[in-house]
Design a protein around this motif. Structure first.
Motif, PDB file in Angstrom:
ATOM      1  N   TRP A 154       4.271   8.745  -3.119  1.00  0.00           N
ATOM      2  CA  TRP A 154       3.898   9.913  -2.311  1.00  0.00           C
ATOM      3  C   TRP A 154       3.752   9.568  -0.857  1.00  0.00           C
ATOM      4  N   LYS A 155       3.153   8.393  -0.624  1.00  0.00           N
ATOM      5  CA  LYS A 155       2.976   7.966   0.767  1.00  0.00           C
ATOM      6  C   LYS A 155       4.330   7.852   1.452  1.00  0.00           C
TER       7      LYS A 155
ATOM      8  N   TYR B  96       5.717   9.973   4.508  1.00  0.00           N
ATOM      9  CA  TYR B  96       6.147   9.187   5.663  1.00  0.00           C
ATOM     10  C   TYR B  96       7.518   9.659   6.152  1.00  0.00           C
TER      11      TYR B  96
ATOM     12  N   CYS C  39       0.840  -1.200   0.000  1.00  0.00           N
ATOM     13  CA  CYS C  39       0.000   0.000   0.000  1.00  0.00           C
ATOM     14  C   CYS C  39       0.874   1.247   0.000  1.00  0.00           C
ATOM     15  N   TRP C  40       2.189   1.054  -0.273  1.00  0.00           N
ATOM     16  CA  TRP C  40       3.088   2.199  -0.241  1.00  0.00           C
ATOM     17  C   TRP C  40       3.308   2.778  -1.616  1.00  0.00           C
ATOM     18  N   SER C  41       2.669   3.902  -1.900  1.00  0.00           N
ATOM     19  CA  SER C  41       2.938   4.593  -3.153  1.00  0.00           C
ATOM     20  C   SER C  41       4.125   5.519  -2.899  1.00  0.00           C
TER      21      SER C  41
END
Ligand code: UDP
Ligand code: MG
Length: 329
Positions: A214-215, A219, A210-212
């Motif tokens: 941008w994320k 983060y 679930c890590w794009s």
């Protein structure tokens, strides 16, 4: 007999879990046979929308070593880890992902590092960033260099969350009850002697990360804000620089006017300077705002997670903890 608790955060992992459990059981059986180490598997369902919870209920029915917690909604992996630490009974606690990116077979090596070599923590460290876009690797490297400069906690490049901790380390982590949880920083901050075990990165067996991009970027900003106050001093440094520049400029104009009587021109310079100063004030305010926002959330003292359901725990234990959560039907 000593016990190992394996904490597994799961968010929409219905595809990966059926592969994960047998691998885990195999590793646990081996630990029991070779090192007389009992295991319990503590799955934390982080508000999954798929059938993860149903799977966990089945797992708990089928294997007495399985216990699970289920959140009332998605609280994030950090919250899931905290819940796992709180409910783990083991003398050792291991943390691993459900997607088999963290090979359960490595648990043995970690256990030996702690039980025989005397380390408090044994953690896996990625040795290569193979299979990752180059720009992402570059940014990651820059991030580690920056944050290690401006923070007291040690951040190790490539350190994964896959690790085993001894009881003292777990208790230390439990004392870090902050709401904004940046686990890489939290692990680094508590310290303790850590043995780094190299491992190769593998693709997840099923499902999707679930890590794009941008994320990840956001983060890293979170991490900086949570573990360093250096950005706050940027505002002061900037302010001092601008004051100095203004003073020199004033002196220059004053002397020039007295000596040559030159009328002051230069409207464009003025406009640019105004923009520059306005912009840097906004930026500083923004940085202060970020810290203020985090402080605001922290002062509310909200719980880190809310349980919706748990299973596999015996009733006496539930009473000791004050119970309250709905039992599975
Ligand atoms: N996870 C979680 N809550 C979330 C996101 C992820 O509990 O909000 C869990 C997920 O199920 C997995 C682990 O955290 O077991 C790591 O997630 P993922 O594989 O997506 O991250 P990556 O391995 O790419 O860092
Ligand atoms: Mg993963």
């Amino acid at each position: 007999m000593k016990t190992l608790s394996v904490v597994v955060p799961c968010y929409n992992e219905e595809a990966a879990l059926p592969c994960f459990l047998p691998e885990m059981q195999k590793a646990a059986d081996k630990l029991r046979a070779d090192h007389r180490l009992e295991s319990e598997f503590l799955f934390v369902d982080d508000g999954s929308q798929d059938s993860t919870l149903a799977l966990l209920r089945d797992f708990a029915q089928a294997d007495r070593r399985v216990r699970y917690l289920s959140f009332s909604r998605n609280f994030g992996k950090e919250a899931a880890l905290f819940a796992g630490f709180e409910h783990a009974r083991g003398d050792y606690v291991a943390v691993m992902d459900a997607d088999l990116q963290h090979p359960p077979a490595m648990l043995e090596e970690m256990y030996l590092a702690i039980a025989q070599e005397g380390y408090e923590i044994a953690a896996a460290r990625r040795v290569s960033r193979k299979g990752e876009p180059p720009i992402r690797s570059l940014l990651a490297r820059l991030f580690y260099r920056l944050i290690n400069k401006i923070s007291k906690a040690e951040f190790v490049d490539g350190a994964s969350d896959f690790r085993m901790l001894s009881r003292p380390a777990v208790n230390a982590l439990l004392r870090m009850g902050e709401y904004n949880r940046f686990s890489k920083g939290i692990f680094g901050w508590v310290g303790f002697s850590t043995k780094w075990l190299p491992y190769e990165n593998v693709e997840r067996v099923a499902g999707e990360t679930c890590w794009s991009f941008w994320k990840l970027l956001l983060y890293s900003v979170e991490g900086i804000i949570a573990f360093s106050t250096a950005p706050l001093s940027i505002a002061s440094v900037w302010g001092i620089l601008f004051c100095l520049a203004a003073f020199v400029g004033m002196l220059y104009i004053f002397i020039k006017t007295i000596l040559w009587g030159d009328p002051v021109a230069g409207f464009p310079t003025l406009a640019c300077l105004l923009l520059l100063i306005g912009g840097s004030i906004q930026l500083s305010l923004g940085i202060i705002g970020q810290y203020l926002a985090k402080t605001y959330l922290e002062t509310k003292r909200r719980p880190i997670y809310i349980l919706g359901e748990k299973g596999g725990f015996d009733q006496r234990e539930d009473k000791e903890r004050g119970g309250g959560e709905k039992a599975p039907t």
